[in-house]
Design a protein around this motif. Structure first.
Motif, PDB file in Angstrom:
ATOM      1  N   MET A  13       0.803  -1.222   0.000  1.00 48.17           N
ATOM      2  CA  MET A  13       0.000   0.000   0.000  1.00 48.17           C
ATOM      3  C   MET A  13       0.841   1.279   0.000  1.00 48.17           C
ATOM      4  O   MET A  13       0.304   2.375   0.027  1.00 48.17           O
ATOM      5  N   GLN A  14       2.174   1.155  -0.022  1.00 50.93           N
ATOM      6  CA  GLN A  14       3.019   2.343  -0.059  1.00 50.93           C
ATOM      7  C   GLN A  14       2.891   3.015  -1.415  1.00 50.93           C
ATOM      8  O   GLN A  14       2.939   2.365  -2.465  1.00 50.93           O
ATOM      9  N   ASN A  15       2.707   4.321  -1.403  1.00 51.34           N
ATOM     10  CA  ASN A  15       2.567   5.069  -2.644  1.00 51.34           C
ATOM     11  C   ASN A  15       3.913   5.265  -3.332  1.00 51.34           C
ATOM     12  O   ASN A  15       4.974   5.112  -2.724  1.00 51.34           O
ATOM     13  N   LYS A  16       3.852   5.629  -4.584  1.00 50.88           N
ATOM     14  CA  LYS A  16       5.073   5.830  -5.351  1.00 50.88           C
ATOM     15  C   LYS A  16       5.956   6.922  -4.763  1.00 50.88           C
ATOM     16  O   LYS A  16       7.179   6.899  -4.938  1.00 50.88           O
ATOM     17  N   ASP A  17       5.333   7.910  -4.082  1.00 47.53           N
ATOM     18  CA  ASP A  17       6.130   8.998  -3.503  1.00 47.53           C
ATOM     19  C   ASP A  17       6.767   8.618  -2.177  1.00 47.53           C
ATOM     20  O   ASP A  17       7.450   9.426  -1.552  1.00 47.53           O
ATOM     21  N   GLY A  18       6.534   7.379  -1.712  1.00 49.18           N
ATOM     22  CA  GLY A  18       7.142   6.913  -0.466  1.00 49.18           C
ATOM     23  C   GLY A  18       6.241   6.993   0.737  1.00 49.18           C
ATOM     24  O   GLY A  18       6.559   6.449   1.791  1.00 49.18           O
ATOM     25  N   GLY A  19       5.095   7.677   0.599  1.00 52.95           N
ATOM     26  CA  GLY A  19       4.191   7.841   1.728  1.00 52.95           C
ATOM     27  C   GLY A  19       3.008   6.894   1.671  1.00 52.95           C
ATOM     28  O   GLY A  19       2.923   6.025   0.810  1.00 52.95           O
ATOM     29  N   ALA A  64     -13.230  13.765  -1.188  1.00 46.78           N
ATOM     30  CA  ALA A  64     -12.979  12.408  -0.722  1.00 46.78           C
ATOM     31  C   ALA A  64     -12.646  11.459  -1.858  1.00 46.78           C
ATOM     32  O   ALA A  64     -12.405  10.281  -1.630  1.00 46.78           O
ATOM     33  N   MET A  65     -12.626  11.975  -3.066  1.00 46.42           N
ATOM     34  CA  MET A  65     -12.303  11.134  -4.211  1.00 46.42           C
ATOM     35  C   MET A  65     -10.819  10.792  -4.266  1.00 46.42           C
ATOM     36  O   MET A  65     -10.425   9.868  -4.971  1.00 46.42           O
ATOM     37  N   VAL A  66      -9.989  11.550  -3.548  1.00 49.77           N
ATOM     38  CA  VAL A  66      -8.555  11.295  -3.565  1.00 49.77           C
ATOM     39  C   VAL A  66      -8.080  10.979  -2.149  1.00 49.77           C
ATOM     40  O   VAL A  66      -8.720  11.328  -1.164  1.00 49.77           O
ATOM     41  N   ASP A  67      -6.952  10.309  -2.076  1.00 48.19           N
ATOM     42  CA  ASP A  67      -6.384   9.903  -0.791  1.00 48.19           C
ATOM     43  C   ASP A  67      -4.870   9.928  -0.887  1.00 48.19           C
ATOM     44  O   ASP A  67      -4.213   8.888  -0.880  1.00 48.19           O
ATOM     45  N   GLY A  91      -1.423   6.878   2.188  1.00 47.25           N
ATOM     46  CA  GLY A  91      -2.703   7.511   2.445  1.00 47.25           C
ATOM     47  C   GLY A  91      -3.482   6.678   3.446  1.00 47.25           C
ATOM     48  O   GLY A  91      -2.963   5.726   4.034  1.00 47.25           O
ATOM     49  N   ALA A  92      -4.758   7.014   3.608  1.00 48.26           N
ATOM     50  CA  ALA A  92      -5.575   6.304   4.593  1.00 48.26           C
ATOM     51  C   ALA A  92      -6.217   5.052   4.029  1.00 48.26           C
ATOM     52  O   ALA A  92      -6.401   4.074   4.760  1.00 48.26           O
ATOM     53  N   PHE A  93      -6.593   5.064   2.735  1.00 46.60           N
ATOM     54  CA  PHE A  93      -7.419   3.996   2.206  1.00 46.60           C
ATOM     55  C   PHE A  93      -6.913   3.409   0.890  1.00 46.60           C
ATOM     56  O   PHE A  93      -7.079   2.223   0.636  1.00 46.60           O
ATOM     57  N   ASP A  94      -6.341   4.258   0.051  1.00 47.77           N
ATOM     58  CA  ASP A  94      -6.001   3.858  -1.310  1.00 47.77           C
ATOM     59  C   ASP A  94      -4.507   3.975  -1.556  1.00 47.77           C
ATOM     60  O   ASP A  94      -3.773   4.579  -0.775  1.00 47.77           O
TER      61      ASP A  94
END
Length: 220
Positions: free
Chosen positions: A1-7, A30-33, A9-12
């Motif tokens: 679930m780690q994002n490409k930027d290294g961080g 709420a469409m983005v996370d 989010g809460a759900f996605d």
């Protein structure tokens, strides 16, 4: 679930396309996370609890992300609690738990930011208006939950014997009611910044208890 930027989010995962917030049925953005420093620091704290080494690629990417989000005045934005007091607490705890030394200059400067926003009463507080006007960061009526956040941030940076921590602990002890609870009128939980905020009625209770228990444990 780690994002490409290294961080994290809460759900996605990698759900950060701002275009989604412009569609007619977008619900309070709420469409983005996107990644946030507070959540990423919490993941680092969890990694530390399971003994994932600082050298692990996931930790290294997360560290880079959290450092990249530190503000020019050395605090961190708080997405899920009001606001920079929350983000700075979370970030310091996650960074130091995973192995960043408390004397790292960036941690030292964040500690200085917390200390500079302690109020004469010994407490800390921040208005939710700081989301719309960042010049208000770290300013507002002192609350037990936000005081506890600041205290736990300072203690994570080895400030257990500092005057700021002692004054903060004194504030919590002096404002505790006879029934053991604390009063807290401002909303310190964040739903969607600049849209709506939340009052979690136990924030005023369990965060001060966490801070006081941590203070007592670290003194031993």
């Amino acid at each position: 679930m780690q994002n490409k930027d290294g961080g994290w989010g809460a759900f996605d995962r990698d759900n950060d396309r701002e275009l989604f917030t412009q569609v007619p049925f977008a619900d309070h953005n709420a469409m983005v996370d996107p990644s946030t420093a507070d959540l990423t620091a919490r993941v680092l704290e969890a990694f530390a609890d399971v003994h994932l080494p600082l050298s692990h690629p996931a930790c290294q990417k997360a560290l880079e992300y959290v450092w990249s989000q530190q503000e020019d005045d050395h605090c961190w934005y708080g997405r899920w609690g009001v606001n920079y007091l929350y983000g700075t607490w979370q970030s310091i705890v996650g960074l130091t738990n995973i192995g960043v030394p408390a004397d790292d200059p960036r941690i030292v400067r964040a500690v200085g930011w917390l200390k500079s926003h302690q109020q004469p009463s010994g407490g800390w507080g921040e208005t939710a208006d700081s989301y719309a006007d960042p010049s208000l960061r770290g300013q507002g009526a002192a609350t037990p939950s936000q005081t506890a956040w600041a205290l736990m941030g300072l203690m994570a940076a080895d400030e257990i014997d500092s005057a700021a921590v002692r004054r903060g602990v004194h504030y919590l002890l002096e404002t505790q009611k006879a029934d053991g609870n604390w009063d807290e009128e401002p909303f310190t939980g964040t739903g969607f910044p600049k849209v709506f905020y939340l009052k979690y009625h136990l924030y005023r209770t369990y965060f001060p208890l966490m801070a006081l228990a941590r203070f007592e444990r670290l003194r031993r």
